[in-house]
Design an enzyme around this catalytic site. Sequence first.
Site, PDB file in Angstrom:
ATOM      1  N   ASP A 344       0.842  -1.186   0.000  1.00 30.56           N
ATOM      2  CA  ASP A 344       0.000   0.000   0.000  1.00 30.56           C
ATOM      3  C   ASP A 344       0.881   1.242   0.000  1.00 30.56           C
ATOM      4  O   ASP A 344       1.938   1.268   0.645  1.00 30.56           O
ATOM      5  CB  ASP A 344      -0.908   0.017   1.233  1.00 30.56           C
ATOM      6  CG  ASP A 344      -2.147  -0.827   1.019  1.00 30.56           C
ATOM      7  OD1 ASP A 344      -2.586  -0.942  -0.132  1.00 30.56           O
ATOM      8  OD2 ASP A 344      -2.654  -1.384   1.999  1.00 30.56           O
ATOM      9  N   GLN A 418     -17.541  23.621   3.651  1.00 30.37           N
ATOM     10  CA  GLN A 418     -18.239  24.584   2.793  1.00 30.37           C
ATOM     11  C   GLN A 418     -17.265  25.629   2.230  1.00 30.37           C
ATOM     12  O   GLN A 418     -17.265  25.928   1.033  1.00 30.37           O
ATOM     13  CB  GLN A 418     -19.355  25.281   3.564  1.00 30.37           C
ATOM     14  CG  GLN A 418     -20.549  24.393   3.881  1.00 30.37           C
ATOM     15  CD  GLN A 418     -20.228  23.396   4.994  1.00 30.37           C
ATOM     16  OE1 GLN A 418     -19.414  23.673   5.869  1.00 30.37           O
ATOM     17  NE2 GLN A 418     -20.863  22.229   4.934  1.00 30.37           N
ATOM     18  N   MET A 421     -11.433  26.670   3.253  1.00 35.61           N
ATOM     19  CA  MET A 421     -10.338  27.585   3.571  1.00 35.61           C
ATOM     20  C   MET A 421     -10.163  27.649   5.078  1.00 35.61           C
ATOM     21  O   MET A 421     -11.080  27.358   5.849  1.00 35.61           O
ATOM     22  CB  MET A 421     -10.638  29.004   3.061  1.00 35.61           C
ATOM     23  CG  MET A 421     -10.709  29.168   1.564  1.00 35.61           C
ATOM     24  SD  MET A 421     -10.872  30.925   1.100  1.00 35.61           S
ATOM     25  CE  MET A 421     -12.407  31.383   1.932  1.00 35.61           C
ATOM     26  N   ASP A 578      -5.395  -4.441   6.308  1.00 36.06           N
ATOM     27  CA  ASP A 578      -5.938  -4.315   7.664  1.00 36.06           C
ATOM     28  C   ASP A 578      -7.458  -4.269   7.702  1.00 36.06           C
ATOM     29  O   ASP A 578      -8.056  -4.405   8.771  1.00 36.06           O
ATOM     30  CB  ASP A 578      -5.381  -3.068   8.360  1.00 36.06           C
ATOM     31  CG  ASP A 578      -5.692  -1.786   7.594  1.00 36.06           C
ATOM     32  OD1 ASP A 578      -6.349  -1.871   6.538  1.00 36.06           O
ATOM     33  OD2 ASP A 578      -5.281  -0.710   8.050  1.00 36.06           O
ATOM     34  N   ASP A 582      -9.891  -6.105   2.668  1.00 36.57           N
ATOM     35  CA  ASP A 582      -8.613  -6.702   2.274  1.00 36.57           C
ATOM     36  C   ASP A 582      -8.602  -8.209   2.484  1.00 36.57           C
ATOM     37  O   ASP A 582      -7.669  -8.884   2.025  1.00 36.57           O
ATOM     38  CB  ASP A 582      -7.457  -6.095   3.083  1.00 36.57           C
ATOM     39  CG  ASP A 582      -7.184  -4.641   2.716  1.00 36.57           C
ATOM     40  OD1 ASP A 582      -7.342  -4.309   1.530  1.00 36.57           O
ATOM     41  OD2 ASP A 582      -6.827  -3.857   3.608  1.00 36.57           O
TER      42      ASP A 582
END
Length: 743
Positions: A344, A418, A421, A578, A582
């Site tokens: 991964d 929304q 920032m 994990d 998987d």
Amino acid sequence: MSTTTIAAHQDSASAAGRRETPPARPRRVGGGLLDPKQLWTSLPSAVRKLDPRTLWHNPVMLIVEVGAAYTTVLAITDPSAFGWLITVWLWLTVIFANLAEAVAEGRGKAQAAALRRARTETVARRLVGWRAGQPVESAAVESVPAPRLAQHDLVVVEAGELIPGDGDIVEGIASVDESAITGESAPVIRESGGDRSSVTGGTRVLSDRIVVRITQKPGESFIDRMIALVEGANRRRTPNEIALNILLAALTVIFLLAVATLQPLAIYSKAQQPALPDTSTLTGDGITGIVLASLLVCLIPTTIGALLSAIGIAGMDRLVQRNVLAMSGRAVEAAGDVNTLLLDKTGTITLGNRQASAFLAVGGVSEAELADAAQLSSLADETPEGRSVVVFAKEHHGLRERTPGELAHATFVHFTAQTRMSGVDLAPEPTDGAVPAATAGARQVRKGAASAVTRWVRENGGQVPAQVGEIVDGISASGGTPLVVGEVVDGPSGPAARVLGVIQLKDVVKSGMRERFDAMRRMGIRTVMITGDNPLTAKAIADEAGVDDFLAEATPEDKLALIRREQAGGKLVAMTGDGTNDAPALAQADVGVAMNTGTSAAKEAGNMVDLDSNPTKLIEIVEIGTQLLITRGALTTFSIANDVAKYFAIIPAMFAGVYTGLDRLNVMRLASPESAILSAVIFNALVIVALIPLALRGVRYTPASASKLLSRNLYVYGLGGIVVPFAGIKVIDLLVQFIPGVG
């Protein structure tokens, strides 16, 4: 789960850790050279293994024991110093062989003792009639000894209590001390849902309260299985080991037949030359039984026969040293033959958090101005990305790391989905003129997604240079993440908005990964990075890390399909995972390493569990498996090669009196036939003890191709296996020749 919540729980975990004394950290048993104390404590076990019912699984050493018993009878019926010395050293050969296995098992038992301290007689609080979503207080609670818990039982565990068995958290979140299992003192967060819900019996809850559904069967917890594994109780011989045992048994039968045919030849030779005097090696009845037994023991591959089991046990022990639980020796052996490694990206190849890597100023703004604004806008950003911006500004631009508390007239704006920032609003400090906060000098700084910040700048009357779009596109194309920094400053003629520049975030590749992948490539192992990123980002990171290939935008089905394609081409595949999604790929892989923090489904599907939950551990597991195979091959080469010197010692000693030409084969110039035979037998026993540390530690691992490893084995252990016995037997002969009846 928010960063703030995690931080709060970590704080409570630290507080709880100060109130509670965590379990003592298990003592890890070293894997270095042989410990004389351990050698002595393992001696009784080695003697007990003389029982033929125990020794039958090792046909080579069983033949040695039969030969020792035979010479014992002969020494009693016709006592002589030579006969008794041979008998004693044949018995010591068997004991030394058993000692190698006993020492390896003793190291495992020391590990098990540390693990048992984590498995206490815990009393569990089992919930009766409780359903998810109901208050725990409303359920009836009964006390049950932990060993009597059954699968699917629900137990409640609070701060300061031990988790009674392996399971999954179905409600709640808690900080858990796993030092009793992993040896690491730092607590970890476990919570219901997701891929971090699994808990292990014997670990301690440090904060909060959780409800755990037991997933283990009685007596089959990970600690139970680990104890059985390291003690060797459940160790089954691997296919490679079985094949080697068959080869050793076949060689033993061949040498047994060869030795048997020498007796008629000796009787015939004596009959043709009756004037030859009887000696301790050749009489009118042919070769004496003691000499025949000595010859057979020296011819058969006793060295590798004695050390084979110890090599396998030590390989498992090296995994335990690294907190890896292997469900079988077959998995360890398969790790040594892996052709394809699936890794991964996040947390394995990269650090897992995007880090600031560059400040790119625009529109005449200096890089120092951009760094200052970027740091200001990130002071209240507790995300790893925000912290990395502050650290990067400090390390690369010399800016002192300020704290929110230092900015008394600042209002911090936190990130929301929304606005996309975050930033800070700075008001001018009051003066005697009492300038209002909202007038001249006020400043707003924002950092965030490019589209959000550029729109904010335009809404405040500013212009966005075309250069910004080019930089943003370039960072995105290279696999990074761009964050734009802008500001609005109130002046006498109104607010002035502008873009200051762009912060480049990138998923940082862990240091040393390229070198490790180069080492894998030299071993003939192909590395494949698996990621959910888009192909462009995936390629950029793959090129930087140095992996051979990558699978972008991967789904569980894609992983499974990739493994099957590789296996269809005759390759062995290893991977880590994990999550429940998987599990199919872990079950399909030849070596499936599940993280201990993962779900029970993942741990049941894999054939190894990493108790440290470190995805990079897969590379170490492959190295350990390879080292196991290298060690077995090296000692097999040495064992077969060192028989050559024994031929030159014993064969001339047996027939030199009959065939005078054989005296030329006595290249070591050994003192007498008796001392030659005794020296070979003594060396045959002592070399086993000398090689026990190497069998336990393993041959030094150096990444190389199979052909180079074979060449090294033949040069070091093949040639060395021929030279060392010549020197060893000669030295022993110089000592034993002074023993009455031998020299």
